[in-house]
Write an enzyme that holds these catalytic residues in place. Structure first.
Site, PDB file in Angstrom:
ATOM      1  N   ASN A 110     145.488  15.279 -38.696  1.00 28.64           N
ATOM      2  CA  ASN A 110     144.107  14.820 -38.629  1.00 28.64           C
ATOM      3  C   ASN A 110     143.793  14.413 -37.198  1.00 28.64           C
ATOM      4  OD1 ASN A 110     141.590  13.687 -38.892  1.00 28.64           O
ATOM      5  ND2 ASN A 110     142.265  11.896 -40.033  1.00 28.64           N
ATOM      6  N   HIS A 157     151.370  13.951 -38.734  1.00 28.93           N
ATOM      7  CA  HIS A 157     151.666  12.694 -39.422  1.00 28.93           C
ATOM      8  C   HIS A 157     152.951  12.849 -40.223  1.00 28.93           C
ATOM      9  CE1 HIS A 157     147.715  10.407 -39.040  1.00 28.93           C
ATOM     10  NE2 HIS A 157     147.543  11.518 -38.353  1.00 28.93           N
ATOM     11  N   GLY A 181     141.288  15.607 -33.462  1.00 26.92           N
ATOM     12  CA  GLY A 181     140.337  16.474 -32.775  1.00 26.92           C
ATOM     13  C   GLY A 181     140.647  16.643 -31.305  1.00 26.92           C
ATOM     14  N   TYR A 182     141.689  15.962 -30.814  1.00 26.97           N
ATOM     15  CA  TYR A 182     142.133  16.087 -29.427  1.00 26.97           C
ATOM     16  C   TYR A 182     143.593  16.521 -29.431  1.00 26.97           C
ATOM     17  CZ  TYR A 182     137.910  13.736 -27.800  1.00 26.97           C
ATOM     18  OH  TYR A 182     136.600  13.422 -27.523  1.00 26.97           O
ATOM     19  N   GLY A 206     144.972   7.216 -34.595  1.00 29.79           N
ATOM     20  CA  GLY A 206     143.683   6.548 -34.517  1.00 29.79           C
ATOM     21  C   GLY A 206     142.585   7.533 -34.178  1.00 29.79           C
ATOM     22  N   SER A 223     141.535   7.364 -38.801  1.00 25.26           N
ATOM     23  CA  SER A 223     141.249   8.419 -37.831  1.00 25.26           C
ATOM     24  C   SER A 223     139.934   9.125 -38.105  1.00 25.26           C
ATOM     25  CB  SER A 223     142.390   9.440 -37.804  1.00 25.26           C
ATOM     26  OG  SER A 223     143.579   8.862 -37.294  1.00 25.26           O
ATOM     27  N   GLY A 262     139.043   9.111 -32.157  1.00 23.89           N
ATOM     28  CA  GLY A 262     138.400   9.179 -30.856  1.00 23.89           C
ATOM     29  C   GLY A 262     139.228   9.801 -29.757  1.00 23.89           C
ATOM     30  N   GLN A 269     149.092  11.610 -27.646  1.00 16.16           N
ATOM     31  CA  GLN A 269     148.159  11.869 -26.563  1.00 16.16           C
ATOM     32  C   GLN A 269     148.163  10.712 -25.558  1.00 16.16           C
ATOM     33  OE1 GLN A 269     144.541  12.434 -28.809  1.00 16.16           O
ATOM     34  NE2 GLN A 269     145.636  13.753 -30.245  1.00 16.16           N
ATOM     35  N   CYS A 306     150.291  11.260 -33.412  1.00 16.77           N
ATOM     36  CA  CYS A 306     148.924  11.758 -33.340  1.00 16.77           C
ATOM     37  C   CYS A 306     148.222  11.267 -32.068  1.00 16.77           C
ATOM     38  CB  CYS A 306     148.156  11.377 -34.614  1.00 16.77           C
ATOM     39  SG  CYS A 306     146.705  12.422 -34.922  1.00 16.77           S
ATOM     40  N   LEU A 307     147.230  10.388 -32.168  1.00 14.35           N
ATOM     41  CA  LEU A 307     146.626   9.799 -30.984  1.00 14.35           C
ATOM     42  C   LEU A 307     147.702   9.188 -30.098  1.00 14.35           C
ATOM     43  CD1 LEU A 307     143.987   8.789 -29.456  1.00 14.35           C
ATOM     44  CD2 LEU A 307     144.274   6.688 -30.780  1.00 14.35           C
ATOM     45  N   GLU A 348     154.699  10.804 -41.802  1.00 13.32           N
ATOM     46  CA  GLU A 348     154.751  10.012 -43.033  1.00 13.32           C
ATOM     47  C   GLU A 348     154.049  10.707 -44.195  1.00 13.32           C
ATOM     48  OE1 GLU A 348     150.741   9.450 -41.608  1.00 13.32           O
ATOM     49  OE2 GLU A 348     152.685   9.492 -40.586  1.00 13.32           O
TER      50      GLU A 348
END
Length: 358
Positions: free
Chosen positions: A285, A325, A287-288, A216, A45, A218, A247, A243-244, A327
Site C-alpha cells: 500500500n 508489508h 504511492g511513492y 505511513g 497509509s 504521503g 523511503q 514501506c514509507l 506482517e
C-alpha cells in the site's frame, strides 16, 4: 435510492448508489485486495485518500474490530461495486461517505490510464453532480498535506510488550499498522512507539537495540525529522523500515524517492529476492517508491512487475528495509521472517557491544 456522485479530475462524473452520506475530496486510488477490507479501511497509509475496491463485493464476512489496524477508518471516502450493509453501516457510523452500484472497472481503468487523481464525492438525499464537482474544484486548489504524519501518529510515547526479554525497539510511528507492533511483540521485543517527530533525545532515552521506521501516508520528503533520526543513529544502531520507512531510510542515506503513477495497493504483488531467486507474494500500500538507493544501500529485492526496489540492505551499516508489508494483515504470510531478521540484526549488534571477558 440515495444519490451519489464522484467527480474525477479529468472531468468525468460517475453516478452510483449512496451507502453512507457526506461529502469528501482527496486522491483517488484503488486496491486489488479481495479480502482484508477491515484492515485496508483502518490502515493509516490511506489517510486523505478516497479508496476504490476493485473486487466487486466488499463485506461478505462482516466487520470485526479485532481485525482493525487502527481505531478509526482512514480513507476519506469509499467506492465499491457492492457494499454489504455491515460495511455501509460501519462507514456511516465513522462519518465516511460511501457509494456503490458503480462500475469500479471503469474507475480502476481511469486511474491506471491517468494515474492517481484528485476527485470529489457527494452522497445524500438531495445531492447533485454539481456538489461532487464543487468538492473536486476545492480539492484541485489544495496543496499536498506536508504534515500528514501529525494525523496518524501517536501523540506521546507508548510501550508495548513491557518487560519482554528480547530486543528493545524504538518504533517511529509515521502511521504504523497495529500488526507491525504486534509482530515485534510476539517475538519477545519491547516496543517503544514514538511520535513521528520524536527527537534524538527521545530515542536516546529508549536506548534501543534497533531503530524502526514505520509505514505511513504521503510523501517521504515531508518526514524530515524521521530522516534526521536515521542520520543520527545509523552509524551506531541497526535501522529497519517498512514501506514509507524504506523511503525515509533511503533519503537519509543519500537516496532519492519519486511518486508512482498509481502505486502498489493489494495483496498479490510478486517480489523477487535477488540473492536466492525466490519469488514471494506480498501485501502493499504505497504511492511513492525509492528511485535511487544511494551508495550506502543496495537493492536486495525487486517488484517482478515493474522492477521497483522492494528491499534494501545496508552496504556499510546495519540496515534492513522492505517496501511491502511483511506482517500481511491481510494477505500472504510469505515474508513474516523479516521481523526475525530485524531482531537478529539487532541482537548481533548488541552482542558485539558487550566487552569480551578477560
Amino acid at each position: 435510492m440515495t444519490a451519489a456522485y464522484v467527480a474525477l479530475e479529468g472531468g468525468h462524473v460517475i453516478e452510483g448508489r449512496g451507502r453512507a452520506p457526506g461529502t469528501a475530496r482527496g486522491e483517488l486510488v484503488f486496491t486489488t485486495a479481495y479480502t482484508g477490507y477491515e484492515e485496508s479501511l483502518t490502515d493509516p497509509s490511506y489517510e486523505e485518500q478516497i479508496l476504490t475496491f476493485s473486487y466487486p463485493l466488499i463485506g461478505n464476512y462482516g466487520v470485526r474490530e479485532e481485525r482493525f489496524e487502527d481505531d478509526r477508518v482512514h480513507p476519506r471516502a469509499v467506492l465499491s461495486r457492492e457494499l454489504t450493509d455491515d460495511v455501509a453501516d460501519w462507514l456511516e457510523s465513522e462519518g465516511v461517505p460511501a457509494m456503490d452500484h458503480l462500475d469500479t472497472r471503469e474507475v480502476v481503468t481511469d486511474i491506471r490510464d491517468e494515474g492517481a487523481m484528485k476527485c470529489g464525492i457527494a452522497v445524500g438525499e438531495d445531492v447533485t453532480e454539481e456538489d461532487a464537482l464543487a468538492e473536486l474544484e476545492a480539492c484541485k486548489g489544495m496543496s499536498e498535506h506536508t504534515d500528514i504524519g501529525a494525523q496518524v501518529s501517536v501523540d506521546e510515547a507508548e510501550v508495548h510488550g513491557a518487560g519482554n526479554d528480547g530486543e528493545t525497539v524504538a518504533l517511529v510511528d509515521c502511521g504504523a499498522k497495529g500488526s507491525i507492533v504486534s509482530s515485534l511483540v510476539e517475538r519477545d521485543a519491547e516496543v517503544h512507539v514514538l511520535p513521528y517527530d520524536a527527537s534524538v533525545e527521545d530515542i536516546e532515552s529508549v536506548d534501543p537495540d534497533v531503530l524502526f521506521i514505520s509505514n505511513g501516508p504521503g510523501d517521504p520528503a515531508n518526514y524530515e525529522q524521521a530522516v534526521s533520526l536515521v542520520e543520527a543513529f545509523v552509524e551506531d544502531t541497526p535501522v529497519a523500515g517498512i514501506c514509507l520507512g524504506q523511503q525515509i531510510v533511503a533519503r537519509a542515506l543519500g537516496g532519492t524517492t519519486e511518486k508512482m503513477t498509481f502505486g502498489h495497493r493489494g495483496v498479490n504483488q510478486p517480489v523477487l529476492d535477488l540473492d536466492s531467486g525466490r519469488v514471494v507474494m506480498t501485501t502493499q500500500n504505497h504511492g511513492y517508491t525509492v528511485d535511487e538507493p544511494g551508495d550506502a544501500l543496495e537493492v536486495s529485492q525487486i517488484n517482478v512487475n515493474d522492477d521497483t526496489p522492494e528491499g534494501l540492505d545496508g552496504v556499510e551499516y546495519d540496515v534492513l528495509t522492505r517496501q511491502y508489508h511483511p506482517e500481511a494483515n491481510p494477505g500472504p504470510q510469505d515474508t513474516l521472517d523479516f521481523f526475525d531478521d530485524v531482531l537478529a540484526m539487532a541482537g548481533d549488534r548488541s552482542q558485539r557491544a558487550v566487552p569480551a571477558d578477560d
